[in-house]
Design an enzyme around this catalytic site. Structure first.
Site, short mmCIF file in Angstrom:
data_model
loop_
_atom_site.label_atom_id
_atom_site.label_comp_id
_atom_site.label_asym_id
_atom_site.label_seq_id
_atom_site.Cartn_x
_atom_site.Cartn_y
_atom_site.Cartn_z
N GLU A 27 0.82 -1.22 0.00
CA GLU A 27 0.00 0.00 0.00
C GLU A 27 0.86 1.27 0.00
O GLU A 27 2.07 1.21 0.28
CB GLU A 27 -0.94 0.00 1.21
N LYS A 162 -3.10 -1.73 15.85
CA LYS A 162 -2.61 -0.95 16.98
C LYS A 162 -3.72 -0.77 17.99
O LYS A 162 -4.89 -0.67 17.62
CB LYS A 162 -2.22 0.44 16.50
#
Ligand code: PSU
Ligand code: MN
Length: 308
Positions: A27, A162
């Site tokens: 990406e 995260k």
């Protein structure tokens, strides 16, 4: 594969795909919005090298001048890294206008999966995915990445998510939408900077061959959607959970105070966490992306062997 007139697959990637050779998608939001310059460019180029060293062809994905690009040149990567947050962070909803207006866009997990699928690429390596944000019960902030995983047949190899996110709700969402969550060599969902989160994954698989078998079974049965592989950060680069969790809590408190919302939230939190930890988190971030790139290349190669 859903090719279309807006898609440019670079010659090396096109040749590899035509010959059935392993290809790994990457990406570009991680370049423009996920890391500072020049580490973002250095990392992106090094990731491509790691993929080659592990026997696959890298295809970094972005939107440039309205063209959907599968495979970038070093100059194009430099441009995205230098322009940074000046490039539009492009999710599913952004593609029509960016393409029609011939604009640039950095692809998130969502749009990288979409463009990889258009090009015929099945394996994609990144750092972390978006998910259900903490407080989503009032903000409704749920990343489009989860919806894409539910619909698009691409394997995403990441280091978990995260804890800027609500990891428990993120797993619930993925379960509801039928996305297999695999732990690579672990029963526990890794939390990006750390190897442990306290949440269990659906299945533990221990080799690229096992990952490839599960993915090819999903494809052969015609099951809609992709697969999420969570690969723990190598022990030597993992962070002290107390340090990183304190930084994340502080970053979230600051984002609330500053009234940050919508697509700005994730990039804002990533930058704040990096500032608070004085760059230690950036180093961990880079290392875990390298680790995911190597696993993705080996898994793409295993897919090829199993198909022969
Ligand atoms: N999480 C990270 N690093 C990132 C991102 C997420 O640890 O760079 C980026 C990815 O491109 C991901 C996107 O697809 O942020 C998710 O954004 P949002 O939460 O706005 O959907
Ligand atoms: Mn969001």
């Amino acid at each position: 594969m859903r090719t279309n007139k807006y898609l440019d697959v670079n010659p090396e990637v096109a040749q590899a795909l035509a010959e059935g050779k392993p290809v790994v998608a990457l990406e570009s939001t991680i370049i423009s919005h996920g890391m500072p310059y020049p580490q973002n460019v250095e990392t992106a180029l090094q990731v491509e090298k790691i993929i080659r060293d592990n026997g696959a062809v890298p295809a970094t994905i972005a939107i440039l001048g309205g063209r959907l690009k599968a495979g970038l040149t070093a100059e194009e990567i430099e441009y995205l890294g230098k322009t940074g947050t000046g490039v539009t962070k492009a999710s599913r909803r952004d593609l029509p206008v960016l393409v029609a207006k011939k604009m640039d866009g950095a692809t998130t997990v969502t749009t990288t999966m979409m463009i990889a699928h258009m090009a015929g690429i099945q394996i994609f390596a990144t750092g972390g995915i978006g998910g259900v944000h903490r407080g989503a019960e009032t903000s409704m902030d749920i990343s489009a990445d989860l919806e894409e995983l539910a619909h698009t047949p691409v394997m995403v190899i990441c280091a978990g998510a995260k804890s800027i996110l609500d990891l428990g709700l993120t797993l619930e969402y993925l379960e509801t939408h039928g996305v297999p969550v695999i732990g690579y060599g672990t029963e526990e969902l890794p939390a990006f900077y750390t190897r442990r989160s306290g949440f269990r994954v659906d299945y533990r698989l221990d080799s690229p061959e096992e990952l490839a078998e599960a993915f090819l079974a999903q494809r052969a049965m015609g099951i809609e959607g992709g697969m999420l592989v969570t690969n723990p950060i190598p022990e030597e680069y993992s962070m002290d959970p107390e340090v990183i969790n304190r930084a994340i809590d502080e970053a979230i408190a600051e984002s609330v105070k500053a009234g940050i919302h919508g697509k700005e939230t994730t990039p804002y939190l990533l930058a704040k966490v990096k500032d608070i930890t004085g760059g230690d988190s950036l180093d961990s971030n880079i290392r875990l992306v390298f680790n995911n790139a190597a696993l993705a290349a080996r898994t793409a190669a295993a897919c090829r062997r199993l198909r022969e």
